[in-house]
Design an enzyme around this catalytic site. Structure first.
Site, PDB file in Angstrom:
ATOM      1  N   ASN A  22      62.398  16.038  68.135  1.00  0.00           N
ATOM      2  CA  ASN A  22      63.494  17.013  68.162  1.00  0.00           C
ATOM      3  C   ASN A  22      63.318  17.940  66.960  1.00  0.00           C
ATOM      4  O   ASN A  22      63.565  17.535  65.828  1.00  0.00           O
ATOM      5  CB  ASN A  22      64.837  16.274  68.100  1.00  0.00           C
ATOM      6  CG  ASN A  22      66.019  17.226  68.028  1.00  0.00           C
ATOM      7  OD1 ASN A  22      65.866  18.438  68.199  1.00  0.00           O
ATOM      8  ND2 ASN A  22      67.206  16.693  67.788  1.00  0.00           N
ATOM      9  N   LYS A  50      65.032  20.468  66.240  1.00  0.00           N
ATOM     10  CA  LYS A  50      66.302  21.063  65.807  1.00  0.00           C
ATOM     11  C   LYS A  50      66.095  22.585  65.600  1.00  0.00           C
ATOM     12  O   LYS A  50      65.341  23.187  66.358  1.00  0.00           O
ATOM     13  CB  LYS A  50      66.844  20.346  64.564  1.00  0.00           C
ATOM     14  CG  LYS A  50      66.916  18.818  64.802  1.00  0.00           C
ATOM     15  CD  LYS A  50      67.665  18.056  63.768  1.00  0.00           C
ATOM     16  CE  LYS A  50      67.684  16.568  64.133  1.00  0.00           C
ATOM     17  NZ  LYS A  50      68.488  15.784  63.217  1.00  0.00           N
ATOM     18  N   GLU A  83      74.821  16.293  66.384  1.00  0.00           N
ATOM     19  CA  GLU A  83      75.024  17.597  65.753  1.00  0.00           C
ATOM     20  C   GLU A  83      75.727  18.561  66.711  1.00  0.00           C
ATOM     21  O   GLU A  83      76.326  19.550  66.280  1.00  0.00           O
ATOM     22  CB  GLU A  83      73.671  18.147  65.260  1.00  0.00           C
ATOM     23  CG  GLU A  83      73.187  17.344  64.048  1.00  0.00           C
ATOM     24  CD  GLU A  83      71.689  17.286  63.859  1.00  0.00           C
ATOM     25  OE1 GLU A  83      70.957  18.077  64.480  1.00  0.00           O
ATOM     26  OE2 GLU A  83      71.246  16.414  63.088  1.00  0.00           O
ATOM     27  N   GLY A 134      68.741  12.208  59.063  1.00  0.00           N
ATOM     28  CA  GLY A 134      68.397  13.149  58.001  1.00  0.00           C
ATOM     29  C   GLY A 134      68.755  12.661  56.611  1.00  0.00           C
ATOM     30  O   GLY A 134      68.724  13.425  55.657  1.00  0.00           O
ATOM     31  N   SER A 171      66.072   9.005  60.776  1.00  0.00           N
ATOM     32  CA  SER A 171      65.114   8.784  59.682  1.00  0.00           C
ATOM     33  C   SER A 171      63.930   7.910  60.093  1.00  0.00           C
ATOM     34  O   SER A 171      63.445   7.099  59.299  1.00  0.00           O
ATOM     35  CB  SER A 171      65.824   8.204  58.449  1.00  0.00           C
ATOM     36  OG  SER A 171      66.767   9.141  57.940  1.00  0.00           O
TER      37      SER A 171
HETATM   38  P1  13P Z   1      65.919  12.598  61.523  1.00  0.00           P
HETATM   39  O1  13P Z   1      64.696  11.892  62.069  1.00  0.00           O
HETATM   40  O2  13P Z   1      65.600  13.825  60.752  1.00  0.00           O
HETATM   41  O3  13P Z   1      66.815  11.626  60.790  1.00  0.00           O
HETATM   42  O4  13P Z   1      66.753  13.127  62.783  1.00  0.00           O
HETATM   43  C1  13P Z   1      67.067  12.233  63.804  1.00  0.00           C
HETATM   44  C2  13P Z   1      67.630  13.005  64.940  1.00  0.00           C
HETATM   45  O5  13P Z   1      68.744  13.494  64.878  1.00  0.00           O
HETATM   46  C3  13P Z   1      66.773  13.211  66.112  1.00  0.00           C
HETATM   47  O6  13P Z   1      67.496  13.744  67.168  1.00  0.00           O
END
Ligand code: 13P
Length: 243
Positions: A6, A8, A93, A168, A204
């Site tokens: 992802n 984002k 999110e 995150g 993470s």
């Molecule tokens: P991180 O791997 O950056 O913690 O994000 C996880 C996430 O929200 C994947 O959709």
């Protein structure tokens, strides 16, 4: 195994080109599906470049309606035309921006309408975890989805458990904690006749913790944010699944 990236709100065309060139130069474990969820502006390119290296593209979000006065939104049909085969539904999110469990169920109906697979995300915040309510909360997030009638429910392709406190933050759920939640999800899904649905963990995930997570009996894949932006790290996570 389902290994998903992802991005984002990261990436541009130059990043995409380098990413898929990098993917093409690496060797990937067989018997895995590799998904990539780029920003919508890159979806069409990601679908094409991904196909060349065996990665399948998906949308990060869809609106339930087929079309209409929804400024800034994209329908399942629109992202499917751009090359998406999957859609993330109810990422935390997005839920933080107001998406509800009922919205997520409506998005899965839209995904089914457009021939997309839905990857429904669930996960509790820290306060819920500390109150010892995490399992009930997460199972509650799924109730509206599992109440859908058959054609929509058939579009449910996977579920990702992403505890918000682990996204995150560098604070990964322990493999045991993730496994316990995945077991609870599996038992709930078995009741719905969906015991075989892939259950992904997210939050993470990094090359150095992927193996411990993916060796848990009810963790069938991972949904990776930050580490997925580095194709070498993402490849290492995929390879860890087979170690
Ligand atoms: P991180 O791997 O950056 O913690 O994000 C996880 C996430 O929200 C994947 O959709």
């Amino acid at each position: 195994m389902l290994i998903a990236a992802n991005w984002k709100m990261h990436g541009d065309r130059a990043f995409l080109t380098a990413y898929f060139e990098g993917a093409g130069a690496l060797s990937w474990p067989e018997a895995q599906t590799h998904l990539v969820f780029p920003p919508a502006t890159l979806l069409e390119r990601a679908a094409e470049a991904g196909a060349a290296v065996g990665m399948v593209a998906g949308a990060q979000a869809i609106h339930p309606a087929r079309d209409g006065a929804h400024t800034g939104c994209l329908s399942a049909e629109q992202v499917a035309e751009a090359g998406a085969r999957w859609a993330l539904l109810g990422h935390s999110e997005r839920r933080a921006q107001g998406e509800t469990d009922l919205d997520v169920a409506a998005q899965l109906e839209a995904a089914a309408r457009a021939g997309l697979r839905g990857l429904v995300c669930v996960g509790e915040g820290l306060a819920v975890r500390e109150e010892d309510e995490a399992e009930a909360y997460v199972l509650g997030q799924l109730a509206a989805v599992l109440a859908l009638p058959a054609p929509a429910l058939d579009a449910l392709g996977a579920i990702a458990y992403e505890p918000i406190w682990a996204i995150g933050t560098g604070r990964t759920a322990t493999p045991e904690l993730a496994q316990a939640m995945h077991r609870a999800l599996r038992e709930r899904l078995e009741v719905a006749g969906l015991g075989g649905l892939p259950l992904l963990y997210g939050g993470s995930v990094k090359p150095d913790n992927a193996k411990a997570l993916l060796s848990q009996p009810d963790i069938d894949g991972v949904l990776v944010g930050g580490a997925s932006l580095d194709i070498t790290a993402f490849n290492a996570i995929a390879r860890a699944a087979n170690e």
